[in-house]
Motif scaffolding. Sequence first.
Motif, short mmCIF file in Angstrom:
data_model
loop_
_atom_site.label_atom_id
_atom_site.label_comp_id
_atom_site.label_asym_id
_atom_site.label_seq_id
_atom_site.Cartn_x
_atom_site.Cartn_y
_atom_site.Cartn_z
N ARG A 257 0.84 -1.21 0.00
CA ARG A 257 0.00 0.00 0.00
C ARG A 257 0.88 1.25 0.00
O ARG A 257 0.62 2.22 -0.74
N LEU A 258 1.90 1.26 0.84
CA LEU A 258 2.79 2.42 0.90
C LEU A 258 3.50 2.65 -0.44
O LEU A 258 3.62 3.79 -0.91
N ARG A 259 3.96 1.57 -1.05
CA ARG A 259 4.68 1.72 -2.32
C ARG A 259 3.73 2.18 -3.43
O ARG A 259 4.10 3.01 -4.28
N VAL A 260 2.52 1.63 -3.45
CA VAL A 260 1.57 2.04 -4.49
C VAL A 260 1.19 3.50 -4.31
O VAL A 260 1.10 4.27 -5.29
N ASP A 261 0.94 3.90 -3.05
CA ASP A 261 0.59 5.30 -2.81
C ASP A 261 1.75 6.22 -3.19
O ASP A 261 1.53 7.33 -3.72
N ALA A 262 2.97 5.77 -2.91
CA ALA A 262 4.13 6.60 -3.26
C ALA A 262 4.37 6.62 -4.76
O ALA A 262 4.93 7.59 -5.31
N LEU A 263 3.95 5.56 -5.44
CA LEU A 263 4.16 5.48 -6.89
C LEU A 263 3.19 6.36 -7.66
O LEU A 263 3.50 6.81 -8.77
N GLY A 264 2.03 6.64 -7.08
CA GLY A 264 0.99 7.37 -7.79
C GLY A 264 1.45 8.70 -8.36
O GLY A 264 1.25 8.96 -9.57
N ALA A 266 4.28 9.73 -9.27
CA ALA A 266 5.34 9.64 -10.27
C ALA A 266 4.87 9.05 -11.59
O ALA A 266 5.63 9.00 -12.56
N LEU A 267 3.65 8.60 -11.66
CA LEU A 267 3.16 7.97 -12.90
C LEU A 267 2.66 9.03 -13.86
O LEU A 267 2.10 10.06 -13.46
N PRO A 269 0.10 10.59 -16.77
CA PRO A 269 -1.38 10.55 -16.84
C PRO A 269 -1.89 9.33 -17.59
O PRO A 269 -2.99 8.83 -17.29
N SER A 270 -1.14 8.82 -18.53
CA SER A 270 -1.63 7.68 -19.29
C SER A 270 -1.74 6.41 -18.44
O SER A 270 -2.45 5.47 -18.79
N ALA A 271 -1.02 6.36 -17.31
CA ALA A 271 -1.05 5.18 -16.43
C ALA A 271 -2.04 5.32 -15.28
O ALA A 271 -2.11 4.44 -14.42
N SER A 272 -2.76 6.43 -15.23
CA SER A 272 -3.66 6.67 -14.10
C SER A 272 -4.76 5.61 -14.01
O SER A 272 -5.15 5.17 -12.92
N ARG A 273 -5.27 5.18 -15.17
CA ARG A 273 -6.35 4.19 -15.12
C ARG A 273 -5.85 2.86 -14.56
O ARG A 273 -6.52 2.23 -13.72
N THR A 274 -4.68 2.47 -15.00
CA THR A 274 -4.10 1.23 -14.46
C THR A 274 -3.80 1.37 -12.97
O THR A 274 -4.03 0.45 -12.17
N TYR A 275 -3.31 2.54 -12.59
CA TYR A 275 -3.00 2.78 -11.18
C TYR A 275 -4.27 2.70 -10.33
O TYR A 275 -4.28 2.07 -9.26
#
Length: 462
Positions: A257-264, A266-267, A269-275
Motif C-alpha cells: 500500500r505504501l509503495r503504491v501510494d508513493a508510486l501514484g 510519479a506515474l 497521466p496515461s497510467a492513471s487508469r491502471t493505477y
Amino acid sequence: MRTRVLAVLLAFVVLATAGFALPLLSVTATERTQQLLIARTADLDRFAALADQAMAADDPSALLAEVTRYTELYGEGIVVVTVRRTPVAETGGLRAADPEVAALVDAALRNQPSRPAATVRPWSRDPVLLARPAGTGTKVSGAVVLRASVTAAADDVRRSWIAVLAEAALVTLAGAGLALGATRWVLGPMRRLDRAVGDLTAGLRPRHADLAGPPELRQLTAGFNRMSDTVTEALEAQRRLVADTSHQMRNPMTALRLRVDALGPALPPSASRTYEGAVGELDRLEALLDDLLTLATAEHRAGELSVTGEHARCDAGAVAAAQVHLWQPVAEQVGGVVRYEGEPVTVAAAEAEIAQVLDVLLDNALKYAPGAEVTVACRREGGPWAVLSVRDTGPGLAPEELAQAQSRFWRAERHRALPGTGLGLAIAERLTAGRRGRIELRAAVPHGLDVRVLLPRAEEVS
C-alpha cells in the motif's frame, strides 16, 4: 436420556413394589375380616345354644342375662326370636321388626346360610349382621341375629396398611436410590463425553473423558479421546494458519500500500487508469482479508457460546437507536435517510454483538439501495423473541436471490461492481446464531428488502 432411563427404572421399582404391596394389603384386610367373623360366629353359636335351652325349658331369664351383659360389654345388639318369630330378646337398639333383621331371621329359620360379609377396609364403618338358627338341623327352635361392629377391625386394618405402605415407601426409596446410582454409573461418563463433544464442536480443546461405566462405553470413550486429539491438533493447526496468514499478509500488504501510494504521483497521466485499478484491487483484497478474519472470529465465538452458554443482556432498542445516530451522516452522503422506531427490549446478547450486526445490515442497505429510506425497528414478537429489523425502500431482491443472500461470497449480479466481499450477512448470521437467534430476509412492501434479526428476550432465558 438420563431422565428417560431414570423414569423407566423408577417405573419398574414402583410397579414391582406395588405388585408386592397391593396383594399384601388385600391379604391383611381379608385376614382381619376372617378373625372378626370367627369371633362373632363363636358368640352366635353360644347364644344359639342358650336360646335352644331357653325354648326347651320355657325360661329365657338366663338367655336375657347373657344377652344384656354381652351388649353392655361390647355395645353390639342381639335379637333372639322363637320359631314363630316372636321376639325373646332385643338389645342394643336392634329390633326383630327391622327389615334387614327380619330377612336374616327368615333365612335362619329355613336353615339357610348367611350371605358372606364384605371385607373390612380402613374406611369401613357399617356394622355387619350375622344370623344363626337355634336348635338342630332337623328341629329349629328359633333364631339369633347379632350386629357386629367393624370399627375395631377397621382400625386394625388401617394400622396394618400404614405399616405395609411405609415399608413399601422405604423399599421404593431404596430402589430409587439404586436406580439413581445405576443411572449415574451408566450415564455419567456419557454426560462427560457429551461435554467433550461440545467443546470439540466449538473448536475448544476438550479434556480427555474419564474411562468409566460399562466396558462398551469405556471403549467408546477411549476411541473418542483418540479422535479428539487428532481433531484438536488439526483445528489448532488451522487456527495457527489463519493467525499466521493474517500476520504475514498484513505486513506485505501494508508495504505494498505504501509503495503504491508513493508510486501514484510519479506515474504519467496515461497510467492513471491502471493505477486506479490496482488501488481498487488492493482495497478489495484488504477488505476480503478483514472479512475473512472477522468471519473466523464470529464462528469461533458462536461455537464457544453454544457450549458455555455465557449470559449477556442489553437493551436492543437503545443499541439500535445509537447505531442509527452514527449512520445518519453516512446516509446523508449517499442521499438517503435512516431513522429508528421501536421500543426498549432487553435481549440475551451483548451490545457489541448487536452493534456489529446492525453495522452489517445498515452498510448493505445504504450501499445497495442509495438514496432509499432505511428504517430500523425494535419490538417484541409473539413467543420468546425480540425482533430487530432493517427495512429499506430500494429495489430489493428477487425470490431466488433471497434464498442465496446469506451464502458466503454471494453477491447479486447487478452489485458486482460495488465494493464488498459477500461475507457481511454470513458474519451477522454467525453472531446471531451464537445467541440462539436467526436472521430472516423477505421482500418489503411495496418494494425493498426487510432483514429481520430474531433474538431471544432476556426474561425468557434467565
